[in-house]
Design a protein around this motif. Structure first.
Motif, PDB file in Angstrom:
ATOM      1  N   LEU A  87       2.790   6.873   6.242  1.00  0.00           N
ATOM      2  CA  LEU A  87       3.281   6.301   7.485  1.00  0.00           C
ATOM      3  C   LEU A  87       4.569   5.555   7.193  1.00  0.00           C
ATOM      4  O   LEU A  87       4.599   4.656   6.353  1.00  0.00           O
ATOM      5  CB  LEU A  87       2.247   5.353   8.104  1.00  0.00           C
ATOM      6  N   MET A  88       5.648   5.948   7.878  1.00  0.00           N
ATOM      7  CA  MET A  88       6.965   5.372   7.623  1.00  0.00           C
ATOM      8  C   MET A  88       7.563   4.838   8.911  1.00  0.00           C
ATOM      9  O   MET A  88       7.303   5.357   9.993  1.00  0.00           O
ATOM     10  CB  MET A  88       7.916   6.434   7.040  1.00  0.00           C
ATOM     11  N   ASP A  89       8.363   3.815   8.776  1.00  0.00           N
ATOM     12  CA  ASP A  89       9.228   3.415   9.881  1.00  0.00           C
ATOM     13  C   ASP A  89      10.186   4.567  10.170  1.00  0.00           C
ATOM     14  O   ASP A  89      10.526   5.342   9.268  1.00  0.00           O
ATOM     15  CB  ASP A  89      10.007   2.156   9.497  1.00  0.00           C
ATOM     16  N   GLU A  90      10.616   4.707  11.409  1.00  0.00           N
ATOM     17  CA  GLU A  90      11.459   5.842  11.765  1.00  0.00           C
ATOM     18  C   GLU A  90      12.782   5.852  11.009  1.00  0.00           C
ATOM     19  O   GLU A  90      13.428   6.895  10.893  1.00  0.00           O
ATOM     20  CB  GLU A  90      11.726   5.851  13.270  1.00  0.00           C
ATOM     21  N   ASN A  91      13.196   4.719  10.477  1.00  0.00           N
ATOM     22  CA  ASN A  91      14.435   4.644   9.702  1.00  0.00           C
ATOM     23  C   ASN A  91      14.200   4.521   8.199  1.00  0.00           C
ATOM     24  O   ASN A  91      15.157   4.371   7.441  1.00  0.00           O
ATOM     25  CB  ASN A  91      15.280   3.455  10.179  1.00  0.00           C
ATOM     26  N   ALA A  92      12.955   4.558   7.774  1.00  0.00           N
ATOM     27  CA  ALA A  92      12.641   4.454   6.349  1.00  0.00           C
ATOM     28  C   ALA A  92      12.940   5.776   5.648  1.00  0.00           C
ATOM     29  O   ALA A  92      13.047   6.836   6.286  1.00  0.00           O
ATOM     30  CB  ALA A  92      11.184   4.075   6.159  1.00  0.00           C
ATOM     31  N   VAL A  93      13.063   5.726   4.326  1.00  0.00           N
ATOM     32  CA  VAL A  93      13.399   6.929   3.555  1.00  0.00           C
ATOM     33  C   VAL A  93      12.595   6.975   2.260  1.00  0.00           C
ATOM     34  O   VAL A  93      12.177   5.951   1.726  1.00  0.00           O
ATOM     35  CB  VAL A  93      14.912   7.002   3.212  1.00  0.00           C
ATOM     36  N   ALA A 143     -12.033   8.164  -1.106  1.00  0.00           N
ATOM     37  CA  ALA A 143     -11.789   7.864   0.308  1.00  0.00           C
ATOM     38  C   ALA A 143     -10.311   8.076   0.634  1.00  0.00           C
ATOM     39  O   ALA A 143      -9.478   8.329  -0.236  1.00  0.00           O
ATOM     40  CB  ALA A 143     -12.210   6.429   0.623  1.00  0.00           C
ATOM     41  N   LYS A 144      -9.982   7.955   1.908  1.00  0.00           N
ATOM     42  CA  LYS A 144      -8.620   8.201   2.372  1.00  0.00           C
ATOM     43  C   LYS A 144      -7.642   7.185   1.802  1.00  0.00           C
ATOM     44  O   LYS A 144      -7.938   5.985   1.733  1.00  0.00           O
ATOM     45  CB  LYS A 144      -8.572   8.147   3.902  1.00  0.00           C
ATOM     46  N   VAL A 145      -6.479   7.672   1.389  1.00  0.00           N
ATOM     47  CA  VAL A 145      -5.405   6.816   0.883  1.00  0.00           C
ATOM     48  C   VAL A 145      -4.205   6.944   1.825  1.00  0.00           C
ATOM     49  O   VAL A 145      -3.713   8.046   2.068  1.00  0.00           O
ATOM     50  CB  VAL A 145      -4.992   7.199  -0.544  1.00  0.00           C
ATOM     51  N   THR A 146      -3.745   5.815   2.337  1.00  0.00           N
ATOM     52  CA  THR A 146      -2.590   5.779   3.227  1.00  0.00           C
ATOM     53  C   THR A 146      -1.494   4.941   2.582  1.00  0.00           C
ATOM     54  O   THR A 146      -1.752   3.850   2.075  1.00  0.00           O
ATOM     55  CB  THR A 146      -2.958   5.171   4.593  1.00  0.00           C
ATOM     56  N   VAL A 147      -0.284   5.468   2.598  1.00  0.00           N
ATOM     57  CA  VAL A 147       0.871   4.737   2.082  1.00  0.00           C
ATOM     58  C   VAL A 147       1.760   4.347   3.254  1.00  0.00           C
ATOM     59  O   VAL A 147       2.082   5.190   4.102  1.00  0.00           O
ATOM     60  CB  VAL A 147       1.661   5.580   1.066  1.00  0.00           C
ATOM     61  N   PHE A 148       2.135   3.078   3.319  1.00  0.00           N
ATOM     62  CA  PHE A 148       3.044   2.561   4.344  1.00  0.00           C
ATOM     63  C   PHE A 148       4.410   2.318   3.710  1.00  0.00           C
ATOM     64  O   PHE A 148       4.507   1.630   2.686  1.00  0.00           O
ATOM     65  CB  PHE A 148       2.519   1.250   4.939  1.00  0.00           C
ATOM     66  N   VAL A 149       5.443   2.863   4.314  1.00  0.00           N
ATOM     67  CA  VAL A 149       6.809   2.677   3.819  1.00  0.00           C
ATOM     68  C   VAL A 149       7.631   2.039   4.934  1.00  0.00           C
ATOM     69  O   VAL A 149       8.132   2.734   5.816  1.00  0.00           O
ATOM     70  CB  VAL A 149       7.444   4.008   3.374  1.00  0.00           C
ATOM     71  N   PRO A 150       7.794   0.721   4.935  1.00  0.00           N
ATOM     72  CA  PRO A 150       8.558   0.067   5.994  1.00  0.00           C
ATOM     73  C   PRO A 150      10.063   0.217   5.851  1.00  0.00           C
ATOM     74  O   PRO A 150      10.789   0.149   6.849  1.00  0.00           O
ATOM     75  CB  PRO A 150       8.148  -1.406   5.869  1.00  0.00           C
TER      76      PRO A 150
END
Length: 279
Positions: free
Chosen positions: A139-145, A114-121
């Motif tokens: 999916l990242m915060d606009e200032n995340a790296v 199934a789909k795997v999503t990574v969140f980077v805050p």
């Protein structure tokens, strides 16, 4: 019933010892409640891999945490408990860590059907980036790296060891340096091939090879921040608005308290209309 001063002193120390455990239990309960809420909202299994400095009980000694084998065992166990048709959401906040552990997690995520999503805050460097590359969506915060994934031999970048031998010449370096250079060459090839296998399912073989070589070759320093804009230029569809639950979850992994905080602010959202008036 009467208590002596010694009895009261013992009771005080017992309560003092139980207080951190009670606080930690309450914090864990709130975390699990929020994770469950996010799972119901997205219909997924939520896994967190969050590394902050932790304090040791009453001593208050901060210790830094990194990706290790215990982390990979726990993540792999969570993946095994997840049905093949259920998406996985992984919240990543880490400076990196052991290559073996990061590769195990990345390989397991890549195999999940199934789909795997990574969140980077905030950031996912080194091994954290390697794990993120295994996801179907980042999916990242606009200032995340994110960061490069070039291998390190102890405190030395593998690419720098090879560069030093090339500059000085093989006949002008000692045997230990030559052995390090041999290991460095193998490490670079191994990590590049692994990243290539993560990427080749998402893009053309030529593009996957180009990006894997770029991320592992040591072109940048190991702590170089790859921003959303740079990642998009490389062909990664990253940076979307993170669910508010992700930020709320990060608040439940606080850094150890300091006597004099280095950052202070009023923890309320402001608008222009509600901005305090100094007049």
């Amino acid at each position: 019933m009467t208590f002596s001063f010694g009895d009261l002193l013992w009771i005080f120390f017992i309560l003092l010892a139980l207080l951190p455990a009670t606080r930690q239990y309450r914090l864990e309960t709130v975390r699990l409640r929020l994770i469950r809420s996010l799972e119901k909202k997205r219909g997924s299994r939520v896994i967190t891999l969050i590394h902050r400095q932790e304090s040791l009980s009453l001593l208050g000694i901060p210790i830094s945490r990194y990706i290790n084998v215990e982390d990979s065992e726990a993540v792999l166990r969570a993946i095994r408990l997840t049905p093949d048709d259920m998406p996985i959401d992984l919240v990543l906040h880490t400076p990196g860590g052991l290559v073996l552990a990061a590769e195990q997690i990345a390989r397991a995520l890549q195999k999940h059907k199934a789909k795997v999503t990574v969140f980077v805050p905030h950031y996912a460097m080194s091994g954290g980036t390697m794990i993120a590359l295994a996801a179907d969506e980042i999916l990242m915060d606009e200032n995340a790296v994110l960061g490069p994934v070039d291998p390190q031999l102890g405190e030395l970048p593998a690419a720098s060891i090879l560069e030093a031998v090339q500059i000085k010449g093989r006949e002008r370096v000692d045997d230990r340096t030559l052995m390090l250079a041999d290991i460095a060459s193998k490490a670079l090839n191994q990590v590049e091939d692994f990243v290539y296998r993560l990427l080749v399912e998402k893009m053309s073989p030529e593009k996957a090879r180009q990006i894997s070589r770029l991320l592992t070759s040591g072109q940048w320093t190991h702590d170089y921040p790859l921003t959303c804009e740079q990642l998009r230029e490389l062909g990664f569809p990253v940076c979307a608005e993170l669910p508010p639950e992700i930020y709320a979850l990060m608040d439940l992994y606080p850094q150890p308290a300091q006597r004099r905080p280095s950052v202070q602010y009023i923890p309320l959202p402001y608008t222009r209309e509600t901005q305090p008036n100094d007049r």
